[in-house]
Write an enzyme that holds these catalytic residues in place. Structure first.
Site, PDB file in Angstrom:
ATOM      1  CG  HIS A 102      28.610 -23.073-125.095  1.00  0.00           C
ATOM      2  ND1 HIS A 102      28.279 -23.728-123.945  1.00  0.00           N
ATOM      3  CD2 HIS A 102      27.498 -23.088-125.857  1.00  0.00           C
ATOM      4  CE1 HIS A 102      27.026 -24.149-124.023  1.00  0.00           C
ATOM      5  NE2 HIS A 102      26.532 -23.761-125.172  1.00  0.00           N
ATOM      6  NE  ARG A 162      39.242   0.442-128.486  1.00  0.00           N
ATOM      7  CZ  ARG A 162      38.206   0.931-127.829  1.00  0.00           C
ATOM      8  NH1 ARG A 162      37.175   0.164-127.580  1.00  0.00           N
ATOM      9  NH2 ARG A 162      38.187   2.164-127.368  1.00  0.00           N
TER      10      ARG A 162
END
Length: 171
Positions: A102, A162
């Protein structure tokens, strides 16, 4: 699934990788122990040994509360860190120096942990942080930093990661 099948469910996927087989066997046993407070008390020495041997000696942080599907593969597991809230699907590959967890927000709270689908191939030195979902059949290239969702059947590279256009795992 019986207890023995559960404990050895990653063995076939880690063929010829004794370290991976050993770590995942110990991880599955720790998961079984973690299901009940009584077993946690009885097998407390094993849980401490697991933590000492796997985390401190081998440098692989796979918490016993982690949710991981069958067929998990660990290649060169040194410096592998996975948060206990992460969900890993079936037949996933994790390589060395991977961090999955996280992210701390400005207000001091934490985001949800990442969720990995089935058949994910995570390259070396990858960081997957924050509330992200990674679809099925995804390849994440070495050194990528994943901070956004990745759709299924794609290849992700770079920092920040990406998706490669026109490239698919299926083609």
């Amino acid at each position: 699934m019986n207890i023995f099948a559960y404990m050895f469910q990653d063995r076939k996927a880690n063929r010829k990788n004794f370290k991976g087989q050993l770590v995942l066997f110990m991880f599955r046993v720790a998961q079984l122990i973690n299901r009940s407070m009584i077993t946690k008390v009885i097998f407390f020495p094993y849980l401490m040994f697991y933590r000492f041997f796997v985390e401190w000696s081998l440098g692989i942080e796979l918490p016993r509360k982690l949710t991981a599907g069958k067929g998990l593969i660990i290649y060169h597991g040194q410096a592998l860190v996975v948060n206990q809230g992460v969900i890993i699907g079936e037949n996933c590959v994790l390589r060395n120096s991977v961090t999955i967890g996280h992210k701390k927000l400005a207000d001091g709270t934490f985001t949800r942990c990442p969720r990995l689908g089935n058949n994910i191939d995570v390259g070396a030195n990858v960081c997957i942080i924050g509330d992200v979902a990674i679809g099925d059949n995804v390849i994440i290239g070495a050194g990528a930093v994943v901070i956004k969702d990745i759709p299924a059947n794609s290849i992700a590279v770079g920092n920040p990661a990406r998706v490669l256009e026109g490239r698919s795992v299926l083609t």
